[in-house]
Motif scaffolding. Structure first.
Motif, PDB file in Angstrom:
ATOM      1  N   TYR A   1       0.835  -1.193   0.000  1.00  0.00           N
ATOM      2  CA  TYR A   1       0.000   0.000   0.000  1.00  0.00           C
ATOM      3  C   TYR A   1       0.870   1.244   0.000  1.00  0.00           C
ATOM      4  O   TYR A   1       1.909   1.285   0.644  1.00  0.00           O
ATOM      5  CB  TYR A   1      -0.914   0.016   1.234  1.00  0.00           C
ATOM      6  N   ALA A   2       0.433   2.268  -0.728  1.00  0.00           N
ATOM      7  CA  ALA A   2       1.123   3.559  -0.761  1.00  0.00           C
ATOM      8  C   ALA A   2       0.064   4.655  -0.830  1.00  0.00           C
ATOM      9  O   ALA A   2      -1.019   4.445  -1.384  1.00  0.00           O
ATOM     10  CB  ALA A   2       2.049   3.646  -1.968  1.00  0.00           C
ATOM     11  N   VAL A   3       0.391   5.811  -0.248  1.00  0.00           N
ATOM     12  CA  VAL A   3      -0.520   6.952  -0.283  1.00  0.00           C
ATOM     13  C   VAL A   3       0.242   8.158  -0.812  1.00  0.00           C
ATOM     14  O   VAL A   3       1.308   8.488  -0.299  1.00  0.00           O
ATOM     15  CB  VAL A   3      -1.102   7.261   1.120  1.00  0.00           C
ATOM     16  N   GLN A   4      -0.310   8.794  -1.848  1.00  0.00           N
ATOM     17  CA  GLN A   4       0.250  10.041  -2.360  1.00  0.00           C
ATOM     18  C   GLN A   4      -0.696  11.161  -1.954  1.00  0.00           C
ATOM     19  O   GLN A   4      -1.909  11.057  -2.146  1.00  0.00           O
ATOM     20  CB  GLN A   4       0.382  10.032  -3.893  1.00  0.00           C
ATOM     21  N   VAL A   5      -0.113  12.225  -1.381  1.00  0.00           N
ATOM     22  CA  VAL A   5      -0.893  13.370  -0.924  1.00  0.00           C
ATOM     23  C   VAL A   5      -0.521  14.576  -1.774  1.00  0.00           C
ATOM     24  O   VAL A   5       0.660  14.850  -1.997  1.00  0.00           O
ATOM     25  CB  VAL A   5      -0.619  13.656   0.571  1.00  0.00           C
ATOM     26  N   ASP A   6      -1.539  15.297  -2.245  1.00  0.00           N
ATOM     27  CA  ASP A   6      -1.318  16.503  -3.042  1.00  0.00           C
ATOM     28  C   ASP A   6      -2.324  17.561  -2.577  1.00  0.00           C
ATOM     29  O   ASP A   6      -3.449  17.603  -3.079  1.00  0.00           O
ATOM     30  CB  ASP A   6      -1.495  16.185  -4.526  1.00  0.00           C
ATOM     31  N   GLY A   7      -1.930  18.376  -1.615  1.00  0.00           N
ATOM     32  CA  GLY A   7      -2.812  19.413  -1.084  1.00  0.00           C
ATOM     33  C   GLY A   7      -4.046  18.816  -0.444  1.00  0.00           C
ATOM     34  O   GLY A   7      -3.962  18.090   0.532  1.00  0.00           O
ATOM     35  N   GLN A   8      -5.197  19.122  -1.003  1.00  0.00           N
ATOM     36  CA  GLN A   8      -6.462  18.621  -0.468  1.00  0.00           C
ATOM     37  C   GLN A   8      -6.950  17.379  -1.208  1.00  0.00           C
ATOM     38  O   GLN A   8      -8.148  17.114  -1.282  1.00  0.00           O
ATOM     39  CB  GLN A   8      -7.522  19.725  -0.525  1.00  0.00           C
TER      40      GLN A   8
END
Length: 125
Positions: free
Chosen positions: A88-95
């Motif tokens: 599992y991986a999570v990419q965050v970009d602002g909101q």
């Protein structure tokens, strides 16, 4: 003689009924059926992604931003990073965020990759 004919007719009807039942209940691999273990694992992966999405929503409510997978693990919101042969991986970009589950187990070559975003909709790729 009549009883033997009736018995033979009953056996034939039962055999045809059984054949039709098998065709409906157990589709062949040629018809696109997946193995039960793949169905179980991919259902579990989908559930894991939904858990990540719900943890992201809770994190957003308390921190005004989405979190990385490491941040969610440190807060205790989730306790996994790899499971069922998927990473599992999570990419965050602002909101916005996107959680991705990728098969890493060599026995799962050709299995689908799943993703989920802030709408909590799971996509199969």
């Amino acid at each position: 003689m009549r009883a033997a004919g009736a018995l033979l007719g009953l056996v034939i009807v039962l055999a045809v009924g059984y054949w039709l039942y098998k065709m409906e209940v157990t589709p062949s691999a040629a018809q696109g059926a997946t193995a039960p273990i793949e169905q179980i694992d991919t259902t579990g992966v989908t559930s894991d992604l939904i858990s990540i999405g719900q943890a992201e929503k809770l994190y957003l409510a308390s921190h005004d931003s989405y979190a990385t997978l490491d941040q969610l693990q440190q807060e205790g919101s989730i306790s996994f990073g790899s499971r069922r042969g998927y990473n599992y991986a999570v990419q965050v970009d602002g909101q916005r965020f996107q959680a991705v589950a990728t098969p890493t187990d060599s026995t799962k070559a050709g299995w689908p990759t799943f993703s989920l975003d802030q709408t909590l909709q799971v996509s199969r790729q």
